[in-house]
Scaffold this motif. Structure first.
Motif, PDB file in Angstrom:
ATOM      1  N   PRO A 131       0.807  -1.227   0.000  1.00  0.00           N
ATOM      2  CA  PRO A 131       0.000   0.000   0.000  1.00  0.00           C
ATOM      3  C   PRO A 131       0.837   1.273   0.000  1.00  0.00           C
ATOM      4  O   PRO A 131       0.315   2.358  -0.244  1.00  0.00           O
ATOM      5  N   ILE A 132       2.131   1.146   0.259  1.00  0.00           N
ATOM      6  CA  ILE A 132       3.046   2.288   0.200  1.00  0.00           C
ATOM      7  C   ILE A 132       3.644   2.316  -1.205  1.00  0.00           C
ATOM      8  O   ILE A 132       4.439   1.441  -1.568  1.00  0.00           O
ATOM      9  N   PRO A 133       3.254   3.284  -2.024  1.00  0.00           N
ATOM     10  CA  PRO A 133       3.650   3.249  -3.447  1.00  0.00           C
ATOM     11  C   PRO A 133       5.144   3.102  -3.668  1.00  0.00           C
ATOM     12  O   PRO A 133       5.574   2.349  -4.560  1.00  0.00           O
ATOM     13  N   THR A 134       5.960   3.792  -2.907  1.00  0.00           N
ATOM     14  CA  THR A 134       7.406   3.788  -3.148  1.00  0.00           C
ATOM     15  C   THR A 134       8.055   2.440  -2.886  1.00  0.00           C
ATOM     16  O   THR A 134       9.208   2.231  -3.272  1.00  0.00           O
ATOM     17  N   LEU A 135       7.335   1.519  -2.260  1.00  0.00           N
ATOM     18  CA  LEU A 135       7.881   0.187  -2.000  1.00  0.00           C
ATOM     19  C   LEU A 135       7.619  -0.776  -3.161  1.00  0.00           C
ATOM     20  O   LEU A 135       8.060  -1.921  -3.117  1.00  0.00           O
ATOM     21  N   ARG A 198       4.576   7.924  -6.018  1.00  0.00           N
ATOM     22  CA  ARG A 198       4.900   7.097  -7.182  1.00  0.00           C
ATOM     23  C   ARG A 198       5.606   5.807  -6.766  1.00  0.00           C
ATOM     24  O   ARG A 198       6.259   5.746  -5.722  1.00  0.00           O
ATOM     25  N   ASP A 199       5.475   4.793  -7.633  1.00  0.00           N
ATOM     26  CA  ASP A 199       6.244   3.575  -7.430  1.00  0.00           C
ATOM     27  C   ASP A 199       7.655   3.783  -7.981  1.00  0.00           C
ATOM     28  O   ASP A 199       7.993   4.861  -8.497  1.00  0.00           O
ATOM     29  N   ARG A 200       8.479   2.743  -7.894  1.00  0.00           N
ATOM     30  CA  ARG A 200       9.879   2.917  -8.298  1.00  0.00           C
ATOM     31  C   ARG A 200      10.056   3.010  -9.815  1.00  0.00           C
ATOM     32  O   ARG A 200      11.108   3.426 -10.293  1.00  0.00           O
ATOM     33  N   ALA A 201       9.003   2.669 -10.556  1.00  0.00           N
ATOM     34  CA  ALA A 201       9.029   2.869 -12.009  1.00  0.00           C
ATOM     35  C   ALA A 201       8.666   4.309 -12.377  1.00  0.00           C
ATOM     36  O   ALA A 201       8.702   4.670 -13.554  1.00  0.00           O
ATOM     37  N   GLY A 202       8.312   5.103 -11.380  1.00  0.00           N
ATOM     38  CA  GLY A 202       7.944   6.492 -11.626  1.00  0.00           C
ATOM     39  C   GLY A 202       6.480   6.710 -11.918  1.00  0.00           C
ATOM     40  O   GLY A 202       6.066   7.828 -12.246  1.00  0.00           O
ATOM     41  N   HIS A 203       5.655   5.656 -11.782  1.00  0.00           N
ATOM     42  CA  HIS A 203       4.234   5.754 -12.099  1.00  0.00           C
ATOM     43  C   HIS A 203       3.449   6.275 -10.896  1.00  0.00           C
ATOM     44  O   HIS A 203       3.621   5.785  -9.772  1.00  0.00           O
ATOM     45  N   ALA A 204       2.574   7.237 -11.132  1.00  0.00           N
ATOM     46  CA  ALA A 204       1.712   7.751 -10.068  1.00  0.00           C
ATOM     47  C   ALA A 204       0.737   6.669  -9.607  1.00  0.00           C
ATOM     48  O   ALA A 204       0.229   5.876 -10.413  1.00  0.00           O
TER      49      ALA A 204
END
Length: 336
Positions: A131-135, A198-204
């Motif tokens: 649930p934490i996008p950056t992870l 964002r996730d690590r791919a840079g996607h919102a």
């Protein structure tokens, strides 16, 4: 605290006769609703009526002008974007997602439509990843690879998976990131500028990653209230935006990324983490004291955007969790 009437925020409002005759909110009711919010770990309450800001209060040390996490309130941007793309002829809500997401053509996912992705009935699991996008390495890739848990259209599964798949569909359709397409087609005209996790791919993270200040979110609500019209300009067709208010056979009270105040029927999975504590399947409405045309964007920790057509009103509430009752909050404001 009652604020003096401000100049009209909008021009060219397309109001129904009921909206033109909306009963003004009373100072005492505004004070009571603010007190309820503050006592329930509130950060802010903002009320617009007839296109004017009639009340604004920061609470418990929050800065009213600061961006606030919307959590799942972010999901509603999905329908705004889909409506804009349908208006432009870029997609159709009832087209098969597999026509664009070609890796789905060879199995049951070939039956998933764009509409299914937006009302969370495509059969994907509710959530993928953290649930934490950056992870997350890539939420869309995880959603596209997820194993279906139900046939398309038969079950409601709340979470991030369906919108992460929708995000990839938008990328392939437009050649743009979905938040970029949304900004250009809708939000720039509203002067609304979300800050996205964002996730690590840079996607919102469309399902829960937006931050806005209270007045920005109110402008989104005003667009919904006015059927897609803003300052005399049609940003979204009323027909296209009206699709957001259509529930599904799987769950009547969830439209296309919007909560609806209609009698509840349908199914919930035990893993669904809906941010509406009153949700039940006994036929009651989510907010029994309010009319059936009320709509709501809702996020964890009791973030709320309410649209009340019969009062020609938009209400924003920010909070930090704890107990919350949508019906009690709005009864204090409306007397209904």
């Amino acid at each position: 605290m009652r604020f003096p009437a401000l100049p009209l925020v909008l021009t060219g409002l397309l109001l129904s006769s009921a909206a033109r005759a909306a009963t003004p909110f009373q100072s005492a009711d505004l004070a009571r609703v603010a007190a309820y919010s503050q006592a329930h770990r509130g950060d802010a309450v903002l009320v617009w009526q007839d296109g004017r800001e009639v009340f604004a209060q920061a609470q418990n040390g929050f800065d009213l002008n600061a961006p606030h996490v919307l959590a799942s309130g972010s999901k509603t941007f999905g329908c705004l974007l889909a409506a804009a793309l349908q208006d432009a002829g870029t997609l159709r809500l009832d087209e098969r997602a597999a026509d664009t997401l070609t890796e789905w053509r060879g199995d049951a996912r070939r039956d998933i439509t764009v509409r299914h992705l937006l009302n969370f009935t495509g059969g994907l699991p509710g959530n993928v990843g953290s649930p934490i996008p950056t992870l997350n390495r890539d939420l869309s890739a995880a959603a596209l690879a997820a194993t279906p848990t139900a046939p398309a259209g038969q079950a409601f599964h709340y979470g991030n998976a369906h919108l992460a798949a929708f995000a990839e569909l938008v990328r392939r359709k437009t050649g743009q990131e979905p938040e970029v397409a949304l900004q250009a087609r809708v939000l720039d005209a509203l002067d609304v500028h979300p800050v996205w996790a964002r996730d690590r791919a840079g996607h919102a993270d469309l399902a829960g990653g937006a931050r806005l200040n209270a007045r920005e979110w109110a402008r989104v609500g005003q667009l919904l209230l006015q059927g897609g019209t803003w300052q005399g300009r049609s940003l979204l067709s009323a027909t296209g935006l009206g699709e957001c208010r259509r529930g599904s056979a799987a769950l009547s009270v969830y439209g296309l990324t919007l909560w609806l105040n209609v009698p509840t029927n349908g199914t919930l999975d035990s893993g669904d983490t809906v941010p509406v504590a009153a949700l039940n399947l006994r036929g009651d409405r989510l907010i029994p004291g309010q009319p059936t045309d009320v709509i709501m964007a809702a996020g964890a920790a009791n973030q709320r955007l309410y649209v009340l057509p019969d009062r020609n009103a938009v209400i924003v509430r920010f909070g930090r969790g704890g107990d919350w009752n949508d019906d009690e909050f709005l009864r204090l404001l409306t007397g209904q």
